[in-house]
Design a protein around this motif. Structure first.
Motif, mmCIF file in Angstrom:
data_model
loop_
_atom_site.group_PDB
_atom_site.id
_atom_site.type_symbol
_atom_site.label_atom_id
_atom_site.label_comp_id
_atom_site.label_asym_id
_atom_site.label_seq_id
_atom_site.Cartn_x
_atom_site.Cartn_y
_atom_site.Cartn_z
ATOM 1 N N UNK A 151 0.839 -1.200 0.000
ATOM 2 C CA UNK A 151 0.000 0.000 0.000
ATOM 3 C C UNK A 151 0.876 1.253 0.000
ATOM 4 N N UNK A 152 1.951 1.219 0.771
ATOM 5 C CA UNK A 152 2.900 2.330 0.799
ATOM 6 C C UNK A 152 2.340 3.626 1.361
ATOM 7 N N UNK A 153 1.455 3.509 2.350
ATOM 8 C CA UNK A 153 0.875 4.718 2.944
ATOM 9 C C UNK A 153 1.961 5.456 3.725
ATOM 10 N N UNK A 154 2.061 6.732 3.481
ATOM 11 C CA UNK A 154 3.080 7.568 4.123
ATOM 12 C C UNK A 154 2.500 8.156 5.411
ATOM 13 N N UNK A 155 2.502 7.348 6.472
ATOM 14 C CA UNK A 155 1.967 7.797 7.752
ATOM 15 C C UNK A 155 2.915 8.810 8.388
ATOM 16 N N UNK A 156 2.408 9.917 8.896
ATOM 17 C CA UNK A 156 3.250 10.946 9.513
ATOM 18 C C UNK A 156 3.526 10.645 10.993
ATOM 19 N N UNK A 157 4.112 9.478 11.260
ATOM 20 C CA UNK A 157 4.459 9.089 12.631
ATOM 21 C C UNK A 157 5.758 8.293 12.575
ATOM 22 N N UNK A 158 6.704 8.647 13.436
ATOM 23 C CA UNK A 158 7.980 7.917 13.462
ATOM 24 C C UNK A 158 7.776 6.460 13.837
#
Length: 195
Positions: A151-158
């Motif tokens: 899916x490659x979702x770019x979640x904004x969480x480290x």
């Protein structure tokens, strides 16, 4: 209101009326949503979710039929709200799109049956409110792993914080192989008359 790149999903940008006393907005309009999507949103359940910063919830979806359309807004804090096309046979299958929802611009997202939904809390005590077209049915509710590399979702969480359910959810490929995903042709949004 603007349609997202994933067919059937919309971002709603409300008109804000504010002055020194505060703010007023119509965060949901039955008539305008019906006009945009081509059919009414049946309201069967309202949900509220409170999350700490870095929490990722989703990617959740329901069996079709009946499916579960959602109308989502953030009333406190901010999220990256994510819509994923899980409809087998859709030209957008496996694609995702993110929309920032927050307590400043008061945007909302509408997603029809067959799409997956998830979000990442960008602040502590982020509060999401969403209206659903069907009530919760545990046996008909499913998840795809939100960190699936396909899916490659770019979640904004480290370090995304996941529930046990989400951390053990199958990948998109596994869900497809198991026959868990909805068919594009069975989803009501693909059958809705467009004017």
């Amino acid at each position: 209101m603007r349609e997202l790149t994933i067919e059937g999903a919309f971002e709603i940008v409300p008109q804000l009326h504010g002055d020194r006393r505060g703010l007023f907005t119509e965060w949901y309009r039955f008539d305008r949503l019906t006009e945009a999507v081509g059919r009414p949103l049946r309201l069967a359940q309202g949900n509220l979710s409170v999350s700490a910063q870095g929490v990722v919830r989703g990617i959740h979806f329901a069996d079709v039929p009946p499916g579960q359309a959602k109308y989502v807004t953030c009333v406190r804090g901010a999220v990256l709200d994510v819509v994923v096309d899980l409809r087998v046979g859709s030209p957008d299958f496996g694609r995702w799109e993110g929309v920032r929802l927050d307590d400043v611009e008061r945007r909302a997202v509408y997603l029809p049956e067959g799409l997956g939904h998830g979000f990442c809390a960008l602040t502590d005590n982020t509060t999401l409110v969403y209206l659903c077209s069907e009530t919760y049915r545990p046996a008909g509710e499913h998840a795809v792993h939100p960190l699936d590399s396909d899916l490659g979702i770019e979640w904004p969480a480290d370090t995304p914080q996941l529930s046990d359910r989400d951390s053990t959810a199958p990948s998109l490929a596994e869900a497809l192989e198991r026959g868990m995903l909805p068919s594009y042709d069975a989803c009501p949004a693909t059958r809705a008359p467009k004017e």
